[in-house]
Every structure is written in structure tokens, then in C-alpha cells.
Write an enzyme that holds these catalytic residues in place. Sequence first.
Site, PDB file in Angstrom:
ATOM      1  N   CYS A 210       1.095  -0.860  -0.129  1.00  0.00           N
ATOM      2  CA  CYS A 210       0.164   0.250   0.066  1.00  0.00           C
ATOM      3  C   CYS A 210       0.748   1.363  -0.452  1.00  0.00           C
ATOM      4  CB  CYS A 210      -0.654   0.235   1.231  1.00  0.00           C
ATOM      5  SG  CYS A 210      -1.217   1.126   1.665  1.00  0.00           S
TER       6      CYS A 210
ATOM      7  N   CYS B  12      -0.219   4.142   2.883  1.00  0.00           N
ATOM      8  CA  CYS B  12       0.662   3.521   3.922  1.00  0.00           C
ATOM      9  C   CYS B  12       2.075   3.687   4.582  1.00  0.00           C
ATOM     10  CB  CYS B  12       0.264   2.305   4.364  1.00  0.00           C
ATOM     11  SG  CYS B  12      -1.033   1.523   4.418  1.00  0.00           S
TER      12      CYS B  12
END
Length: 126
Positions: A52, A55
Site C-alpha cells: 500500500c 501506508c
Amino acid sequence: MGHHFSTPAAFAAEEVDSPILAIHSKNAWNDHWKSHKDSSKLMVIDFTASWCGPCRSIAPAVKAMAAKYTDVVFVKIDVDELSEVAQQWKVQTMPAFVLVKGGREVGRVVGAKKDELEKKIAQLRA
């Protein structure tokens, strides 16, 4: 300005830099939860994933918050590693930050919203 890790002290200092507890097993999570659920301390659960992008982009900011708010417990959970825990908290989008106090959710920030997260932490830690 290179990094010199000649002494164990240098390593220790490096560790202190990241007060985020990464949890990699269901048992570790259960133990942590048991020890924290009756605490009045704020806990921030950072649900993340290695694939991700957002993230990764917010990670340094979260690390900085963990260093700044030493009275707050920061926990990091990889949703692929601990999908059960992610399901338990109904996390579908990463990153998701679930703020917990006294064993219940008191706030949640979904997405890499650094300012919103910090505002919530500052508000709820007292």
C-alpha cells in the site's frame, strides 16, 4: 555524516527512535490487547499493508507522532499477516488508524490523513 554502529549503545538509540510496536501474530495481539484493554492510555492501531503506497508515505509521520506522544501506545498491524484482526475491527481500506481507549474504539482515521490523525491523537490522549 555516515552511520556508525560500532557500539551497542548506538543500536539502542536507533531502537528508541521507533516506539511503534509491530505485531506479527494473533497471540501477540491477544496478549497486547489483554494488557491494554483496561488502560486509560490511548492506543493507536495502524492497519497497514506492504503493497500500500499511502501506508508507506504516511509511515514517517506516524513514527514522528509516536516519538512525540510518548504517552500513547502505537501498534502496527499488517492486514495480510493478521487479516482476522483487521476483520475484527472492520478495516477495509489502508491505511486505517483505529484509536482505542479502555478497550473500545474512540476514533478512526481512514487514509493517509496525517493532520486529521494528529489532531485526533492530541484530542483523545488527555
